[in-house]
Scaffold this motif. Structure first.
Motif, PDB file in Angstrom:
ATOM      1  N   TRP A  59       0.835  -1.206   0.000  1.00  0.00           N
ATOM      2  CA  TRP A  59       0.000   0.000   0.000  1.00  0.00           C
ATOM      3  C   TRP A  59       0.867   1.251   0.000  1.00  0.00           C
ATOM      4  O   TRP A  59       0.529   2.251  -0.600  1.00  0.00           O
ATOM      5  CB  TRP A  59      -0.881   0.034   1.260  1.00  0.00           C
ATOM      6  CG  TRP A  59      -2.046  -0.880   1.197  1.00  0.00           C
ATOM      7  CD1 TRP A  59      -2.223  -2.022   1.930  1.00  0.00           C
ATOM      8  CD2 TRP A  59      -3.200  -0.763   0.362  1.00  0.00           C
ATOM      9  NE1 TRP A  59      -3.413  -2.607   1.591  1.00  0.00           N
ATOM     10  CE2 TRP A  59      -4.033  -1.851   0.634  1.00  0.00           C
ATOM     11  CE3 TRP A  59      -3.604   0.170  -0.593  1.00  0.00           C
ATOM     12  CZ2 TRP A  59      -5.242  -2.048   0.008  1.00  0.00           C
ATOM     13  CZ3 TRP A  59      -4.813  -0.026  -1.217  1.00  0.00           C
ATOM     14  CH2 TRP A  59      -5.619  -1.117  -0.927  1.00  0.00           C
ATOM     15  N   ASN A  60       1.974   1.168   0.722  1.00  0.00           N
ATOM     16  CA  ASN A  60       2.882   2.304   0.808  1.00  0.00           C
ATOM     17  C   ASN A  60       3.988   2.134  -0.234  1.00  0.00           C
ATOM     18  O   ASN A  60       4.832   1.243  -0.102  1.00  0.00           O
ATOM     19  CB  ASN A  60       3.493   2.367   2.216  1.00  0.00           C
ATOM     20  CG  ASN A  60       4.420   3.552   2.390  1.00  0.00           C
ATOM     21  OD1 ASN A  60       4.722   4.264   1.429  1.00  0.00           O
ATOM     22  ND2 ASN A  60       4.887   3.758   3.596  1.00  0.00           N
ATOM     23  N   PRO A  61       3.993   2.958  -1.286  1.00  0.00           N
ATOM     24  CA  PRO A  61       4.966   2.746  -2.372  1.00  0.00           C
ATOM     25  C   PRO A  61       6.417   2.840  -1.899  1.00  0.00           C
ATOM     26  O   PRO A  61       7.304   2.268  -2.517  1.00  0.00           O
ATOM     27  CB  PRO A  61       4.637   3.877  -3.361  1.00  0.00           C
ATOM     28  CG  PRO A  61       3.823   4.875  -2.613  1.00  0.00           C
ATOM     29  CD  PRO A  61       3.129   4.126  -1.522  1.00  0.00           C
ATOM     30  N   HIS A  62       6.654   3.512  -0.756  1.00  0.00           N
ATOM     31  CA  HIS A  62       8.031   3.661  -0.283  1.00  0.00           C
ATOM     32  C   HIS A  62       8.602   2.343   0.225  1.00  0.00           C
ATOM     33  O   HIS A  62       9.815   2.145   0.201  1.00  0.00           O
ATOM     34  CB  HIS A  62       8.107   4.753   0.785  1.00  0.00           C
ATOM     35  CG  HIS A  62       7.794   6.096   0.209  1.00  0.00           C
ATOM     36  ND1 HIS A  62       8.721   6.825  -0.497  1.00  0.00           N
ATOM     37  CD2 HIS A  62       6.658   6.818   0.166  1.00  0.00           C
ATOM     38  CE1 HIS A  62       8.159   7.947  -0.922  1.00  0.00           C
ATOM     39  NE2 HIS A  62       6.902   7.957  -0.542  1.00  0.00           N
ATOM     40  N   ASN A  63       7.743   1.424   0.681  1.00  0.00           N
ATOM     41  CA  ASN A  63       8.237   0.103   1.080  1.00  0.00           C
ATOM     42  C   ASN A  63       8.773  -0.655  -0.130  1.00  0.00           C
ATOM     43  O   ASN A  63       9.780  -1.362  -0.035  1.00  0.00           O
ATOM     44  CB  ASN A  63       7.131  -0.699   1.765  1.00  0.00           C
ATOM     45  CG  ASN A  63       6.789  -0.140   3.132  1.00  0.00           C
ATOM     46  OD1 ASN A  63       7.629   0.482   3.775  1.00  0.00           O
ATOM     47  ND2 ASN A  63       5.564  -0.334   3.579  1.00  0.00           N
ATOM     48  N   ASP A  64       8.083  -0.536  -1.274  1.00  0.00           N
ATOM     49  CA  ASP A  64       8.561  -1.193  -2.496  1.00  0.00           C
ATOM     50  C   ASP A  64       9.854  -0.547  -2.992  1.00  0.00           C
ATOM     51  O   ASP A  64      10.747  -1.230  -3.497  1.00  0.00           O
ATOM     52  CB  ASP A  64       7.488  -1.134  -3.594  1.00  0.00           C
ATOM     53  CG  ASP A  64       6.317  -2.054  -3.305  1.00  0.00           C
ATOM     54  OD1 ASP A  64       6.494  -3.002  -2.520  1.00  0.00           O
ATOM     55  OD2 ASP A  64       5.229  -1.826  -3.851  1.00  0.00           O
ATOM     56  N   ILE A  65       9.957   0.785  -2.844  1.00  0.00           N
ATOM     57  CA  ILE A  65      11.186   1.478  -3.262  1.00  0.00           C
ATOM     58  C   ILE A  65      12.359   0.985  -2.417  1.00  0.00           C
ATOM     59  O   ILE A  65      13.445   0.698  -2.938  1.00  0.00           O
ATOM     60  CB  ILE A  65      11.019   3.015  -3.137  1.00  0.00           C
ATOM     61  CG1 ILE A  65      10.036   3.516  -4.191  1.00  0.00           C
ATOM     62  CG2 ILE A  65      12.369   3.732  -3.275  1.00  0.00           C
ATOM     63  CD1 ILE A  65       9.579   4.951  -3.995  1.00  0.00           C
ATOM     64  N   GLN A  66      12.137   0.849  -1.095  1.00  0.00           N
ATOM     65  CA  GLN A  66      13.186   0.305  -0.225  1.00  0.00           C
ATOM     66  C   GLN A  66      13.570  -1.100  -0.677  1.00  0.00           C
ATOM     67  O   GLN A  66      14.737  -1.476  -0.648  1.00  0.00           O
ATOM     68  CB  GLN A  66      12.697   0.255   1.234  1.00  0.00           C
ATOM     69  CG  GLN A  66      12.657   1.587   1.927  1.00  0.00           C
ATOM     70  CD  GLN A  66      14.048   2.174   2.150  1.00  0.00           C
ATOM     71  OE1 GLN A  66      15.054   1.485   2.061  1.00  0.00           O
ATOM     72  NE2 GLN A  66      14.104   3.465   2.411  1.00  0.00           N
ATOM     73  N   ALA A  67      12.564  -1.873  -1.101  1.00  0.00           N
ATOM     74  CA  ALA A  67      12.823  -3.257  -1.511  1.00  0.00           C
ATOM     75  C   ALA A  67      13.725  -3.316  -2.744  1.00  0.00           C
ATOM     76  O   ALA A  67      14.755  -3.989  -2.738  1.00  0.00           O
ATOM     77  CB  ALA A  67      11.494  -3.978  -1.769  1.00  0.00           C
TER      78      ALA A  67
END
Length: 341
Positions: free
Chosen positions: A198-206
């Motif tokens: 839901w939070n795009p920043h978690n995917d960016i961190q990934a």
């Protein structure tokens, strides 16, 4: 107001010769088994979709729909009926055919392996990582895995084994939250986000686990999104959040955002359902089908191949509702307004 208080340094500021990264949304069809379960979840909970004050119930439905998009074996009934091998693992062919994402992954991994690339696969669900382990075993791929249950020295050992020269492991399976911070996996140059956060920043961190200092190759990021489903709507919401982030606090510094309203939940759950129920007759005229040729175009890293996909992506993303901003100048003040098309 925020500008004087923020100090950011990007990788591009530190290292000028950093290889580029490209992110692509890969749309996938539901398999017949997934469609059956998707319809079952919606019809069984139809009352909850239309009553007031049942936010928890709606969130539960949404989690079930997300599970269905990931793999039907995440449901106990489907898991109990699934064919298994003598060691208790799921049988490979049935496992793959039950899920549109795994069918595509099967074709992609075969070509990525032949071309000498190494892959990180992120999912939010540890049970999905269990299924992906069975899939890797069936396909004969060596892999490592990190999730919230793997801590301390065993976690670092898995990273070291993957990064060592001449490592056997071709795939690294990670949970988005546990594998998203403080890990250097720059020996891989392909990232597959199996299901979005839901939070795009978690995917960016990934995907920053691969796109970081030490990376020698161009990084390709593939985000799997199931067509006309809850996942496609989640992608739209994430895109809107990213736009707001860019407007308010510069790229990369987003907040978690508040809870969603009942209307937003309704909107997300009902997205694509009309098309799904129209498909009762099983007509697949508009379905997306991947073969070896289309997959080789998808993972093509040449300049021409990249430009073609960039154009297709831009067309697809432009169909989403996007936040744009306009500055209105008054006599005393300049105000920032958000206009949603």
């Amino acid at each position: 107001m925020l500008g004087p208080h923020l100090l950011r340094r990007l990788k591009a500021d530190v290292l000028k010769g950093m290889p580029s990264k490209s992110e692509f949304i890969v749309r996938v069809e539901l398999s017949p088994m997934q469609k059956k379960y998707y319809k079952y979840i919606l019809t069984r909970n139809f009352g909850a979709l239309n009553t007031r004050g049942c936010q928890v119930s709606l969130l539960n439905i949404m989690m079930d729909l997300k599970k269905c998009c990931n793999h039907p074996y995440l449901f106990p009934t489907a898991s109990a009926d699934a064919p298994r091998l003598p060691n208790g693992a799921y049988e490979g062919t049935a496992l793959r055919k039950a899920c549109g994402k795994l069918e595509l992954l099967h074709l992609m991994l075969k070509q990525l392996k032949d071309q000498g690339h190494r892959v990180l696969i992120f999912s939010q669900m540890t049970k999905m990582l269990d299924i992906l382990e069975d899939f890797c075993e069936a396909e004969g791929y060596h892999y490592e895995r990190i999730d919230g249950g793997i801590t301390g020295s065993s976690r670092q050992d898995a990273i070291d084994r993957f990064n060592v020269a001449g490592a056997k492991a071709f795939i690294f399976l990670l949970s988005t939250r546990a594998g998203g911070l403080g890990i250097n996996l720059a020996t891989a140059d392909t990232v597959i986000i199996y299901d979005s956060d839901w939070n795009p920043h978690n995917d960016i961190q990934a995907f920053s686990r691969a796109h970081r200092i030490g990376q020698a190759n161009k990084v390709m990021i593939f985000r799997f999104v199931t067509r006309a489903s809850v996942e496609e709507r989640i992608t739209q919401v994430a895109k809107k959040k990213m736009m707001l982030t860019h407007l308010v606090v510069r790229p990369g510094l987003g907040n978690k955002g508040g809870a969603m309203s009942k209307k937003e939940l309704d909107d997300i759950l009902k997205f694509g359902t009309e098309e799904l129920f129209k498909d009762e007759q099983g007509s697949d005229q508009s379905s997306i089908v991947y073969d070896e040729d289309s997959v080789s175009k998808l993972i093509d890293r040449s300049q021409v191949g990249m430009e073609e996909r960039e154009m297709a992506m831009n067309e697809y993303l432009s169909s989403f509702k996007v936040a744009s901003y306009s500055v209105k100048e008054g006599e005393q003040e300049v105000s920032l307004g958000l206009v949603f098309h």
